[in-house]
Design a protein around this motif. Structure first.
Motif, mmCIF file in Angstrom:
data_model
loop_
_atom_site.group_PDB
_atom_site.id
_atom_site.type_symbol
_atom_site.label_atom_id
_atom_site.label_comp_id
_atom_site.label_asym_id
_atom_site.label_seq_id
_atom_site.Cartn_x
_atom_site.Cartn_y
_atom_site.Cartn_z
ATOM 1 N N LEU A 1 -18.157 -56.225 -15.260
ATOM 2 C CA LEU A 1 -19.005 -55.062 -14.989
ATOM 3 C C LEU A 1 -19.179 -54.195 -16.237
ATOM 4 N N THR A 2 -18.163 -54.169 -17.091
ATOM 5 C CA THR A 2 -18.305 -53.458 -18.364
ATOM 6 C C THR A 2 -19.357 -54.121 -19.240
ATOM 7 N N LEU A 3 -19.326 -55.453 -19.294
ATOM 8 C CA LEU A 3 -20.340 -56.191 -20.056
ATOM 9 C C LEU A 3 -21.740 -55.874 -19.533
ATOM 10 N N LEU A 4 -21.898 -55.881 -18.215
ATOM 11 C CA LEU A 4 -23.206 -55.622 -17.625
ATOM 12 C C LEU A 4 -23.658 -54.189 -17.866
ATOM 13 N N ALA A 5 -22.753 -53.236 -17.716
ATOM 14 C CA ALA A 5 -23.108 -51.832 -17.916
ATOM 15 C C ALA A 5 -23.488 -51.555 -19.364
ATOM 16 N N THR A 6 -22.855 -52.294 -20.286
ATOM 17 C CA THR A 6 -23.072 -52.049 -21.716
ATOM 18 C C THR A 6 -24.294 -52.776 -22.259
ATOM 19 N N GLY B 1 -25.759 -48.158 -8.327
ATOM 20 C CA GLY B 1 -27.183 -48.283 -8.024
ATOM 21 C C GLY B 1 -27.546 -49.561 -7.291
ATOM 22 N N THR B 2 -28.599 -50.223 -7.749
ATOM 23 C CA THR B 2 -29.127 -51.399 -7.050
ATOM 24 C C THR B 2 -29.177 -52.638 -7.935
ATOM 25 N N SER B 3 -28.438 -52.613 -9.027
ATOM 26 C CA SER B 3 -28.320 -53.764 -9.924
ATOM 27 C C SER B 3 -26.888 -53.785 -10.438
ATOM 28 N N PRO B 4 -26.319 -54.966 -10.698
ATOM 29 C CA PRO B 4 -24.962 -55.001 -11.245
ATOM 30 C C PRO B 4 -24.813 -54.275 -12.578
ATOM 31 N N GLU B 5 -25.919 -54.025 -13.290
ATOM 32 C CA GLU B 5 -25.814 -53.267 -14.531
ATOM 33 C C GLU B 5 -25.637 -51.774 -14.270
ATOM 34 N N HIS B 6 -25.900 -51.345 -13.045
ATOM 35 C CA HIS B 6 -25.705 -49.945 -12.671
ATOM 36 C C HIS B 6 -24.234 -49.729 -12.329
ATOM 37 N N CYS B 7 -23.402 -49.679 -13.353
ATOM 38 C CA CYS B 7 -21.957 -49.542 -13.170
ATOM 39 C C CYS B 7 -21.419 -48.447 -14.070
ATOM 40 N N VAL B 8 -20.307 -47.866 -13.626
ATOM 41 C CA VAL B 8 -19.687 -46.780 -14.380
ATOM 42 C C VAL B 8 -18.186 -46.851 -14.162
ATOM 43 N N GLY C 1 -30.758 -43.123 -13.988
ATOM 44 C CA GLY C 1 -31.298 -44.467 -13.908
ATOM 45 C C GLY C 1 -32.648 -44.464 -13.235
ATOM 46 N N PRO C 2 -33.131 -45.630 -12.828
ATOM 47 C CA PRO C 2 -34.429 -45.702 -12.151
ATOM 48 C C PRO C 2 -34.439 -44.846 -10.882
ATOM 49 N N ALA C 3 -35.538 -44.181 -10.642
ATOM 50 C CA ALA C 3 -35.632 -43.282 -9.491
ATOM 51 C C ALA C 3 -35.366 -44.011 -8.186
ATOM 52 N N ARG C 4 -35.862 -45.241 -8.067
ATOM 53 C CA ARG C 4 -35.684 -45.986 -6.835
ATOM 54 C C ARG C 4 -34.204 -46.261 -6.575
ATOM 55 N N ALA C 5 -33.443 -46.543 -7.652
ATOM 56 C CA ALA C 5 -32.020 -46.820 -7.491
ATOM 57 C C ALA C 5 -31.286 -45.593 -6.956
ATOM 58 N N HIS C 6 -31.597 -44.431 -7.506
ATOM 59 C CA HIS C 6 -30.981 -43.190 -7.024
ATOM 60 C C HIS C 6 -31.369 -42.910 -5.575
ATOM 61 N N GLU C 7 -32.633 -43.157 -5.265
ATOM 62 C CA GLU C 7 -33.115 -42.905 -3.908
ATOM 63 C C GLU C 7 -32.404 -43.809 -2.907
ATOM 64 N N TYR C 8 -32.271 -45.087 -3.257
ATOM 65 C CA TYR C 8 -31.665 -46.033 -2.315
ATOM 66 C C TYR C 8 -30.173 -45.756 -2.130
ATOM 67 N N ILE C 9 -29.472 -45.553 -3.229
ATOM 68 C CA ILE C 9 -28.027 -45.386 -3.149
ATOM 69 C C ILE C 9 -27.640 -43.967 -2.752
ATOM 70 N N ALA C 10 -28.607 -43.051 -2.797
ATOM 71 C CA ALA C 10 -28.400 -41.646 -2.391
ATOM 72 C C ALA C 10 -27.327 -40.967 -3.231
ATOM 73 N N LEU C 11 -27.400 -41.173 -4.548
ATOM 74 C CA LEU C 11 -26.516 -40.498 -5.494
ATOM 75 C C LEU C 11 -27.348 -39.964 -6.649
ATOM 76 N N ASP C 12 -27.105 -38.745 -7.030
ATOM 77 C CA ASP C 12 -27.851 -38.125 -8.122
ATOM 78 C C ASP C 12 -27.139 -38.319 -9.451
ATOM 79 N N ALA C 13 -27.920 -38.313 -10.523
ATOM 80 C CA ALA C 13 -27.336 -38.369 -11.860
ATOM 81 C C ALA C 13 -26.410 -37.174 -12.049
ATOM 82 N N GLY C 14 -25.264 -37.444 -12.667
ATOM 83 C CA GLY C 14 -24.287 -36.390 -12.910
ATOM 84 C C GLY C 14 -23.207 -36.283 -11.851
#
Length: 456
Positions: free
Chosen positions: A188-193, A290-297, A306-319
């Motif tokens: 997941l670190t590889l994907l996020a990076t 989010g909605t892709s394995p690269e959306h990791c923290v 991230g992409p607006a759709r990802a935030h909307e679907y997962i219902a989490l805001d940036a920050g």
């Protein structure tokens, strides 16, 4: 004097049959693995064309994708029409004379779990299956990748496939992992990076001290995620751990003294098309947002923009901090993280504890029936059940929604699976992918939690 070669080059050259006029290569295929979601169509199409399976001893099939995971399951499935996939695959496999691991077979399990545990995949072989996570088996030093049903037909009929030679990438994890950090977190670190498309067009060789320190099951987790990196496959050079793991398994040879096996490593000085280096000591437990394995923290990080759709679907805001996000369900299973070592580590966190009342559904699906038996022999099933998890049969259906088993619509799930796409685990399900340890710790907390806080 020969030029230094990569591991991929050595396997490729050993399986080279011919070059085509268009510049592709015909590569010999050593193993084909089918499952009931597409296996019947490939076998029936081949039979309808009057083409037999060239070498039935090299072809295997298993019931894993559509079969239910409920205790006592049989051909009946919660998926509408699912029974037909099972019965038709059974009939076609028997007619073709290939080895079938049926619904009630003691060796039934997820393709990429049973192939290594039975010694079907071996170092230096080529293995294909109509499943993108076939790359898992590269952990044994094989060139293993996912294909389509028509390619499966071609491989079964001719023993070869036409391929364009992929580029090579080496991902080196230098240093050692910290306690509580896992191969899933490495991936997941590889994907996020480097992004979910970072490996497109490449065969990725994983290397470095941290990779060498992993056990074989951990290496499988790392290679499993190569397809999420868009790579053709992942691969790790076999070593003494590999041969010790395979020793005595049903389809493995009695000895590994063939000179070919001793060559299966990248030569010093071999050049890769791309190199990535990651300091393993800096990796923390990771979780997707989010909605892709690269959306990791990292577990102690905050949700990035991230992409607006990802935030909307997962219902989490940036920050927003990812740790402490309330969850409704927990799942431990899949071809990524459902082997015995995964279950042991999760059980160690759960032992003597109960899941939070906020958790509406918690499930464990062992990767194979052999894993299930071994876990039960160690009492791990009791640990999970006492903690509030359901103990299921082996299968894939709770990793991806096949129209049958799933979670309550709208649930937020922490999952040891490999994909957090929209609806991957059911309509409206918000999936956070993480290690089994993170799933276990989060189930106890009723919210996304840091597994390191539960380590003794």
């Amino acid at each position: 004097m020969t030029q230094p070669r990569t591991l991929l080059a050595k396997i490729w050259d050993a399986h080279h049959v011919a070059d085509t006029a268009a510049g592709a290569t015909l590569i010999a295929i050593d193993r084909v693995f089918l499952h009931e979601r597409t296996g019947a169509s490939a076998l029936k199409s081949l039979a309808a064309a009057g083409r037999p399976v060239l070498d039935p001893a090299r072809v295997f099939a298993v019931m894993d994708h559509i079969v239910d995971t409920r205790p006592g399951r049989g051909d009946q499935t919660l998926m509408q029409g699912g029974q037909a996939f099972i019965t038709e695959t059974r009939e076609a496999a028997l007619a073709a004379g290939i080895r079938l691991f049926d619904v009630t077979d003691r060796d039934q399990g997820i393709t990429h779990v049973i192939s290594p545990e039975l010694g079907i995949v071996l170092p230096g072989v080529t293995l294909v299956a109509p499943d993108s996570h076939t790359c898992t088996q590269g952990a044994l030093g094989a060139l293993a990748w996912g294909i389509g049903s028509s390619e499966a037909e071609h491989a079964m009929a001719t023993g070869v496939l036409r391929l364009a030679r992929p580029k090579t990438m080496r991902v080196t994890f230098k240093g050692r992992l910290s306690p509580g950090v896992t191969p899933k977190d490495m991936a997941l670190t590889l994907l996020a990076t480097h992004g979910a498309a970072g490996g497109s067009g490449y065969v990725v060789e994983f290397a470095g001290e941290a990779v060498g320190a992993l056990d074989i099951e951990g290496r499988m987790t790392l290679c499993n995620m190569a397809t999420e990196f868009a790579a053709m496959t992942g691969i790790i050079a076999p070593d003494e751990k590999t041969y010790a793991y395979l020793a005595g398994r049903r389809y493995a040879p009695a000895t590994f003294d063939d000179p070919y096996w001793q060559t299966l490593r990248t030569d010093a000085g071999a050049v890769f098309d791309r190199e990535i280096i990651i300091d393993a000591s800096t990796i923390a437990p990771m979780v997707s947002w989010g909605t892709s394995p690269e959306h990791c923290v990292a577990i102690d990080g905050t949700v990035p923009q991230g992409p607006a759709r990802a935030h909307e679907y997962i219902a989490l805001d940036a920050g927003a901090p990812i740790k402490g996000t309330p969850i409704d369900a927990a799942f431990i299973g899949s071809c990524t993280n459902a082997r015995l070592s995964d279950l042991r580590r999760a059980a160690a966190i759960l032992r003597g504890r109960r899941v939070s009342p906020a958790i509406r559904k918690a499930l464990v699906v062992p990767g194979s029936m052999a894993v299930k038996r071994a876990a039960e022999a160690e009492g791990l099933d009791k640990v999970f059940i006492d903690a509030g998890f359901e103990w299921r049969m082996s299968g894939c259906s709770l990793c991806f929604y096949a129209g049958g088993e799933g979670f309550e619509p709208g649930s937020r799930t922490i999952s040891s699976t490999n994909r957090n796409f929209e609806g991957r685990q059911g309509p409206g399900i918000r999936t956070h992918i993480a290690s089994p340890e993170t799933v276990a710790a989060s189930a106890l907390a009723g919210a996304i939690a840091d597994p390191r806080e539960r380590l003794a």
